[in-house]
Write a protein that holds these residues in place. Structure first.
Motif, PDB file in Angstrom:
ATOM      1  N   ASN A 170      38.804  13.876 -44.494  1.00 55.75           N
ATOM      2  CA  ASN A 170      38.505  13.347 -43.164  1.00 55.75           C
ATOM      3  C   ASN A 170      37.831  14.384 -42.273  1.00 55.75           C
ATOM      4  N   LEU A 171      38.296  15.621 -42.361  1.00 56.51           N
ATOM      5  CA  LEU A 171      37.750  16.669 -41.496  1.00 56.51           C
ATOM      6  C   LEU A 171      36.283  16.958 -41.801  1.00 56.51           C
ATOM      7  N   GLU A 172      35.843  16.671 -43.013  1.00 56.99           N
ATOM      8  CA  GLU A 172      34.420  16.836 -43.305  1.00 56.99           C
ATOM      9  C   GLU A 172      33.582  15.859 -42.480  1.00 56.99           C
ATOM     10  N   SER A 173      34.114  14.669 -42.236  1.00 58.94           N
ATOM     11  CA  SER A 173      33.423  13.728 -41.346  1.00 58.94           C
ATOM     12  C   SER A 173      33.471  14.217 -39.909  1.00 58.94           C
ATOM     13  N   VAL A 174      34.644  14.689 -39.484  1.00 60.77           N
ATOM     14  CA  VAL A 174      34.784  15.192 -38.116  1.00 60.77           C
ATOM     15  C   VAL A 174      33.829  16.360 -37.879  1.00 60.77           C
ATOM     16  N   ARG A 175      33.646  17.168 -38.903  1.00 59.43           N
ATOM     17  CA  ARG A 175      32.722  18.298 -38.795  1.00 59.43           C
ATOM     18  C   ARG A 175      31.285  17.829 -38.575  1.00 59.43           C
ATOM     19  N   THR A 176      30.943  16.672 -39.139  1.00 62.88           N
ATOM     20  CA  THR A 176      29.571  16.186 -39.088  1.00 62.88           C
ATOM     21  C   THR A 176      29.273  15.401 -37.824  1.00 62.88           C
ATOM     22  N   TYR A 177      30.192  14.499 -37.430  1.00 64.88           N
ATOM     23  CA  TYR A 177      29.844  13.646 -36.290  1.00 64.88           C
ATOM     24  C   TYR A 177      30.071  14.348 -34.959  1.00 64.88           C
ATOM     25  N   GLU A 178      29.452  13.793 -33.917  1.00 66.81           N
ATOM     26  CA  GLU A 178      29.454  14.372 -32.571  1.00 66.81           C
ATOM     27  C   GLU A 178      28.878  15.781 -32.554  1.00 66.81           C
ATOM     28  N   GLY A 179      27.946  16.060 -33.447  1.00 67.29           N
ATOM     29  CA  GLY A 179      27.289  17.369 -33.498  1.00 67.29           C
ATOM     30  C   GLY A 179      27.772  18.184 -34.680  1.00 67.29           C
ATOM     31  N   THR A 180      26.863  18.508 -35.597  1.00 67.34           N
ATOM     32  CA  THR A 180      27.206  19.358 -36.733  1.00 67.34           C
ATOM     33  C   THR A 180      27.483  20.785 -36.273  1.00 67.34           C
ATOM     34  N   ASP A 181      28.032  21.598 -37.168  1.00 69.55           N
ATOM     35  CA  ASP A 181      28.227  23.016 -36.853  1.00 69.55           C
ATOM     36  C   ASP A 181      26.940  23.645 -36.343  1.00 69.55           C
ATOM     37  N   GLU A 182      25.838  23.333 -37.031  1.00 68.96           N
ATOM     38  CA  GLU A 182      24.564  23.974 -36.698  1.00 68.96           C
ATOM     39  C   GLU A 182      24.100  23.610 -35.291  1.00 68.96           C
ATOM     40  N   ILE A 183      24.263  22.358 -34.914  1.00 68.92           N
ATOM     41  CA  ILE A 183      23.866  21.943 -33.567  1.00 68.92           C
ATOM     42  C   ILE A 183      24.697  22.677 -32.515  1.00 68.92           C
ATOM     43  N   HIS A 184      25.994  22.782 -32.745  1.00 71.57           N
ATOM     44  CA  HIS A 184      26.833  23.483 -31.769  1.00 71.57           C
ATOM     45  C   HIS A 184      26.527  24.982 -31.742  1.00 71.57           C
ATOM     46  N   GLN A 185      26.208  25.554 -32.889  1.00 68.44           N
ATOM     47  CA  GLN A 185      25.791  26.955 -32.898  1.00 68.44           C
ATOM     48  C   GLN A 185      24.522  27.153 -32.070  1.00 68.44           C
ATOM     49  N   LEU A 186      23.593  26.216 -32.176  1.00 73.86           N
ATOM     50  CA  LEU A 186      22.347  26.333 -31.417  1.00 73.86           C
ATOM     51  C   LEU A 186      22.572  26.122 -29.925  1.00 73.86           C
ATOM     52  N   ILE A 187      23.494  25.247 -29.570  1.00 70.80           N
ATOM     53  CA  ILE A 187      23.832  25.058 -28.153  1.00 70.80           C
ATOM     54  C   ILE A 187      24.421  26.345 -27.578  1.00 70.80           C
ATOM     55  N   ILE A 188      25.338  26.955 -28.332  1.00 77.55           N
ATOM     56  CA  ILE A 188      25.949  28.212 -27.877  1.00 77.55           C
ATOM     57  C   ILE A 188      24.905  29.323 -27.852  1.00 77.55           C
ATOM     58  N   GLY A 189      24.068  29.382 -28.894  1.00 78.20           N
ATOM     59  CA  GLY A 189      23.024  30.408 -28.935  1.00 78.20           C
ATOM     60  C   GLY A 189      22.051  30.285 -27.777  1.00 78.20           C
ATOM     61  N   ARG A 190      21.714  29.061 -27.405  1.00 80.54           N
ATOM     62  CA  ARG A 190      20.815  28.854 -26.263  1.00 80.54           C
ATOM     63  C   ARG A 190      21.455  29.347 -24.973  1.00 80.54           C
ATOM     64  N   ALA A 191      22.763  29.112 -24.832  1.00 72.69           N
ATOM     65  CA  ALA A 191      23.448  29.583 -23.632  1.00 72.69           C
ATOM     66  C   ALA A 191      23.492  31.108 -23.563  1.00 72.69           C
ATOM     67  N   LEU A 192      23.634  31.740 -24.729  1.00 74.36           N
ATOM     68  CA  LEU A 192      23.721  33.209 -24.765  1.00 74.36           C
ATOM     69  C   LEU A 192      22.377  33.884 -24.529  1.00 74.36           C
ATOM     70  N   THR A 193      21.313  33.274 -25.050  1.00 72.69           N
ATOM     71  CA  THR A 193      20.002  33.951 -25.012  1.00 72.69           C
ATOM     72  C   THR A 193      19.055  33.391 -23.951  1.00 72.69           C
ATOM     73  N   GLY A 194      19.344  32.173 -23.490  1.00 72.06           N
ATOM     74  CA  GLY A 194      18.384  31.517 -22.600  1.00 72.06           C
ATOM     75  C   GLY A 194      17.174  30.974 -23.316  1.00 72.06           C
ATOM     76  N   LEU A 195      17.208  30.966 -24.662  1.00 68.58           N
ATOM     77  CA  LEU A 195      16.085  30.512 -25.461  1.00 68.58           C
ATOM     78  C   LEU A 195      16.512  29.338 -26.327  1.00 68.58           C
ATOM     79  N   SER A 196      15.718  28.289 -26.347  1.00 66.38           N
ATOM     80  CA  SER A 196      16.046  27.107 -27.144  1.00 66.38           C
ATOM     81  C   SER A 196      15.438  27.227 -28.523  1.00 66.38           C
ATOM     82  N   ALA A 197      16.258  27.024 -29.567  1.00 66.37           N
ATOM     83  CA  ALA A 197      15.791  27.069 -30.945  1.00 66.37           C
ATOM     84  C   ALA A 197      15.653  25.672 -31.535  1.00 66.37           C
ATOM     85  N   PHE A 198      15.820  24.643 -30.685  1.00 62.53           N
ATOM     86  CA  PHE A 198      15.667  23.271 -31.180  1.00 62.53           C
ATOM     87  C   PHE A 198      15.201  22.382 -30.046  1.00 62.53           C
TER      88      PHE A 198
END
Length: 395
Positions: A367-395
């Protein structure tokens, strides 16, 4: 929020070393206890068989409504108006039983009902919200499409205005509850940008087909949705929803619940592991007396406690009205990732028995594999956090 504070004394459960109960009100603890009792009495006795049978117990929806869990964070229209932390604690307890039932509450309350409450007209709110809060009507939230869920700006579903009516055409995928829903919140491209539409599911041209090949979330429903020239009146449009910021705000409500819910699945796996090492004897002594076993349990417990502290912090920020999308991404990324790690370690501790349905661990892992995927994958959340840290959008 010691686990022992809301459990029967006969239960063999993990005790928390951090005393978070001091931060919780009696009302919040009451919500947690009510959700735990419901999960133990109404979900746990049948969940393994339901998972095996791919069976969704539709009758529990009205019972969830009677408990006040559906749209519980919304005020008015038959909703409980509970605190953010109360809602989080309910998510925690429901997902400790099964992610599918926390997902059901999330889809109904944080997505479909939240969209109507945030962006609907007064008539739309009165028409749908009381019945949905009671569990008499079910809603779904149709955003994700077959071509990809991480880029909703590229959605292909369209709505055109012709002769005083809206005509919707397109397809959606992985839409929770769609085949049992009474109303679908459908997001579509228009000449005026992305808009939200309330589509009664008995409207001609609307169809929902459950996805039958799932190896995860088997006790819940996710569907392919097809919109074949669905004709809707003017008042089907959510008047306050313009652009992607509208569905994104609903997704953030759902992501918030996941931050708490994932820790419920983690706690269930941790409790099973602790009980197992106390009762299984290997090399002449309990498995829990082995140093390597204690090291694994300690690592699992530390990450669980950190996840709970993070959920509580995020909940306090939400209660203050200062929670940001980046902070939600931090919570979702960390807590789901660590819940999966805890479940994996629990499976190793249970050895071969860990892959059987005698224990809930493999079900939680799947079940957690689905939870990991929906409402934003790991990668999307990493990019959201990365954008906040750097001020640069990677997507």
């Amino acid at each position: 929020m010691t686990i022992a504070s809301v459990r029967d004394s006969s239960d063999n459960r993990v005790s928390e070393e951090f005393d978070m109960e001091m931060y919780l009100s009696p009302e919040e603890l009451d919500w947690q206890q009510k959700a735990r009792k419901f999960a133990q009495r109404r979900i746990l006795p049948t969940i393994e068989q339901d998972f095996d049978d791919k069976y969704f117990r539709r009758e529990l929806v009205a019972e969830l409504g009677a408990q006040g869990f559906l749209g519980m964070h919304i005020s008015g229209y038959g909703c409980a108006g509970a605190s953010a932390i109360s809602y989080g604690l309910v998510c925690l307890e429901l997902e400790a039983a099964d992610s599918g039932w926390r997902t059901m509450v999330s889809v109904q309350g944080s997505l479909a009902m939240a969209a109507i409450a945030k962006f609907g007209s007064e008539d739309q709110k009165r028409r749908w919200l009381p019945g949905m809060a009671a569990g008499e009507m079910v809603g779904c939230f149709a955003l994700t499409e077959p071509s990809g869920g991480s880029d909703p700006a590229g959605m292909l579903t369209s709505a055109r205005y012709e002769k005083g009516r809206w005509i919707l055409t397109g397809a959606k995928r992985w839409i929770g509850l769609a085949s049992v829903a009474d109303v679908a919140v459908v997001w579509a491209q228009t000449d005026d940008g992305v808009r939200g539409f309330l589509v009664p599911t008995d409207t001609p041209g609307f169809s929902a087909i459950p996805i039958d090949t799932k190896l995860s979330m088997r006790a819940s429903i996710q569907c392919d949705v097809h919109l074949d020239n669905v004709s809707l009146p003017d008042d089907a449009v959510l008047p306050g929803a313009r652009g992607l910021s509208a569905p994104f705000s609903c997704l953030n409500e759902a992501r918030y619940g996941i931050i708490w819910g994932a820790m419920g699945a983690a706690r269930s796996c941790l409790e099973v592991a602790v009980e197992r090492v106390q009762t299984r004897v290997v090399f002449g002594k309990p498995l829990g007396a082995q140093q390597l076993m204690q090291a694994k349990l300690a690592d699992m417990f530390v990450e669980y406690e950190k996840g709970m502290l993070l959920a509580l912090h995020v909940g306090m920020l939400k209660a203050k009205g200062s929670l940001t999308p980046t902070q939600i991404s931090v919570g979702k990324l960390n807590n789901v990732r660590e819940a999966i790690s805890i479940a994996s370690k629990a499976r190793m501790i249970l050895a071969g028995d860990g892959i059987t349905s005698e224990f809930p661990v493999m079900r939680h892992m799947a079940n957690l594999e689905s939870v990991r995927t929906y409402e934003g994958t790991d990668e999307i959340h990493q990019l959201i956090i990365g954008r906040a840290l750097t001020g640069l959008s990677a997507f």
